[in-house]
Write an enzyme that holds these catalytic residues in place. Sequence first.
Site, PDB file in Angstrom:
ATOM      1  N   CYS A  80      -9.211  21.789  17.668  1.00  0.00           N
ATOM      2  CA  CYS A  80      -9.069  22.089  19.095  1.00  0.00           C
ATOM      3  C   CYS A  80      -8.568  20.889  19.878  1.00  0.00           C
ATOM      4  O   CYS A  80      -9.304  20.297  20.676  1.00  0.00           O
ATOM      5  CB  CYS A  80     -10.391  22.606  19.628  1.00  0.00           C
ATOM      6  SG  CYS A  80     -10.854  24.107  18.767  1.00  0.00           S
ATOM      7  N   GLY A  85       0.855  -1.184   0.000  1.00  0.00           N
ATOM      8  CA  GLY A  85       0.000   0.000   0.000  1.00  0.00           C
ATOM      9  C   GLY A  85       0.887   1.228   0.000  1.00  0.00           C
ATOM     10  O   GLY A  85       1.063   1.925  -0.988  1.00  0.00           O
TER      11      GLY A  85
HETATM   12  N1  LLP Z   1      -2.206  -6.110   3.915  1.00  0.00           N
HETATM   13  C1  LLP Z   1      -2.798  -6.086   5.122  1.00  0.00           C
HETATM   14  C2  LLP Z   1      -3.497  -7.282   5.588  1.00  0.00           C
HETATM   15  C3  LLP Z   1      -2.732  -4.934   5.903  1.00  0.00           C
HETATM   16  O1  LLP Z   1      -3.313  -4.923   7.097  1.00  0.00           O
HETATM   17  C4  LLP Z   1      -2.049  -3.789   5.422  1.00  0.00           C
HETATM   18  C5  LLP Z   1      -1.977  -2.563   6.203  1.00  0.00           C
HETATM   19  C6  LLP Z   1      -1.454  -3.859   4.145  1.00  0.00           C
HETATM   20  C7  LLP Z   1      -1.540  -5.043   3.428  1.00  0.00           C
HETATM   21  C8  LLP Z   1      -0.712  -2.706   3.522  1.00  0.00           C
HETATM   22  O2  LLP Z   1       0.405  -2.385   4.237  1.00  0.00           O
HETATM   23  P1  LLP Z   1       1.469  -1.327   3.709  1.00  0.00           P
HETATM   24  O3  LLP Z   1       2.166  -1.922   2.501  1.00  0.00           O
HETATM   25  O4  LLP Z   1       0.737  -0.099   3.345  1.00  0.00           O
HETATM   26  O5  LLP Z   1       2.389  -1.131   4.841  1.00  0.00           O
HETATM   27  N2  LLP Z   1      -2.620   3.837   9.025  1.00  0.00           N
HETATM   28  C9  LLP Z   1      -1.271   3.355   9.261  1.00  0.00           C
HETATM   29  C10 LLP Z   1      -0.974   2.076   8.488  1.00  0.00           C
HETATM   30  C11 LLP Z   1      -1.927   0.964   8.782  1.00  0.00           C
HETATM   31  C12 LLP Z   1      -1.639  -0.265   7.976  1.00  0.00           C
HETATM   32  C13 LLP Z   1      -2.705  -1.279   8.142  1.00  0.00           C
HETATM   33  N3  LLP Z   1      -2.536  -2.452   7.351  1.00  0.00           N
HETATM   34  C14 LLP Z   1      -0.274   4.459   8.924  1.00  0.00           C
HETATM   35  O6  LLP Z   1      -0.682   5.545   8.526  1.00  0.00           O
HETATM   36  O7  LLP Z   1       0.931   4.257   9.090  1.00  0.00           O
END
Ligand code: LLP
Length: 418
Positions: A341, A274
């Site tokens: 806030c 992602g």
């Molecule tokens: N697959 C699963 C099952 C996941 O739970 C996630 C992310 C991904 C793939 C993608 O991961 P990435 O390649 O993006 O690291 N809101 C948080 C990140 C939460 C990630 C949740 N799961 C932030 O802003 O750092």
Amino acid sequence: MTAFHYRNGALRAEDCDLAAIAEKAGTPFYCYSGAALEENYRAFAQAFPGDALIAFSVKANGNLAVLKTLAALGSGADVVSGGELKKALAAGVAPGRIVFSGVGKTKDEMRAGLESGICQFNVESEPELEILNETAAALGVRAPVAIRLNPDVDARTHAKIATGGAETKFGIPVSRARQAYAHAARLPGLRIVGVDMHIGSQITEKAPFAAAFSRLAETIRMLRAEGHEIASADVGGGLGVAYGAGLPLPLKDYAAAVARALDGLKLRLILEPGRAIAAEAGVLVSRVLYAKEGESRSFLVLDAGMNDFLRPALYDAYHEIVPLNEPGPARAVYDVVGPVCETADIFARQRTLPVLKAGDLVAILSAGAYGAVMASAYNARPPAPEILVKGGRWSVVRPRLSEDTLVGYDRIPDWLQD
Ligand code: LLP
């Protein structure tokens, strides 16, 4: 290519002047570079050639225009809700390239996935196996299943985004893999297709991946010895990016960790990146409303707030902030804050930045992943709109909601009506 760069003293997204977009579209806004998305996707596809499925994790950036940009290159999608499934399909992602993850799938979501003919469900618990079995049987189909295994590996990332530890809610402990697969094999509505794992996000070291993948490989060998047909391995996402000075794990080192553990097992690889695709392809542009002197520090109050961009407040995340006008040498130390806030509404603490004043425009960098998707209307603030750039063209791909639209979402019950 650096999609966001200065030209003639002005920060541009590809060939578009961001200040000119701000004049027309107003601030704050997210701006994504189509070229950067494409380049990042292609880098992944090249690192994992052959029949590997790159399933972009929609939770990182679910804008239809972003998804469509990636789908056009053949990207699949990793979805975690009925809404994300709808988005992926609406953007033209082939159903056979969609994986459905998440610890809390409802029957309705399972049905939607089954009816669209997705590639696989990543199942996270034994009770979920049962419900998916019933749901598939009721539709007269067999659900393609991979079980998400929790390897109990420390991803060495922020605690709120680590998912591979035994104390987290994610997956089935690897120690129960044998039983869980035997359980799945007994259920007639299920068809075992592979294994799945995801140990966390913003991972910048090779060792946690290597440990997890080697546990995954061991488990695959064991499951095959038990007679299960394990055709694919979904290794999840998690590859980090360099937000500040820190170095990310190079994609080639990550790919080497995957290959080292899994090559030779004759598996179809599935990846769920992602952040690595979307983060650096987006910025959040905002205007300085006030330069304010406190007792002991100087504040820059932006027109973007934690409702628009939550990462700094939620994870103490570091994001670079740069002025849209290429800066001269003068520097000052600021706390860069939003108008919400809450003391948590802060983008940078005691940051040395070019001297800025009210009216100046800034860009918060690497905001293309987990930015707009995590926005809210807290403080009744319509979240920042989204803009996609392609060369010299730009388009609003999610408009700014009006305050009236926001207010109009609420309903007055009959006993409160005048
Ligand atoms: N697959 C699963 C099952 C996941 O739970 C996630 C992310 C991904 C793939 C993608 O991961 P990435 O390649 O993006 O690291 N809101 C948080 C990140 C939460 C990630 C949740 N799961 C932030 O802003 O750092």
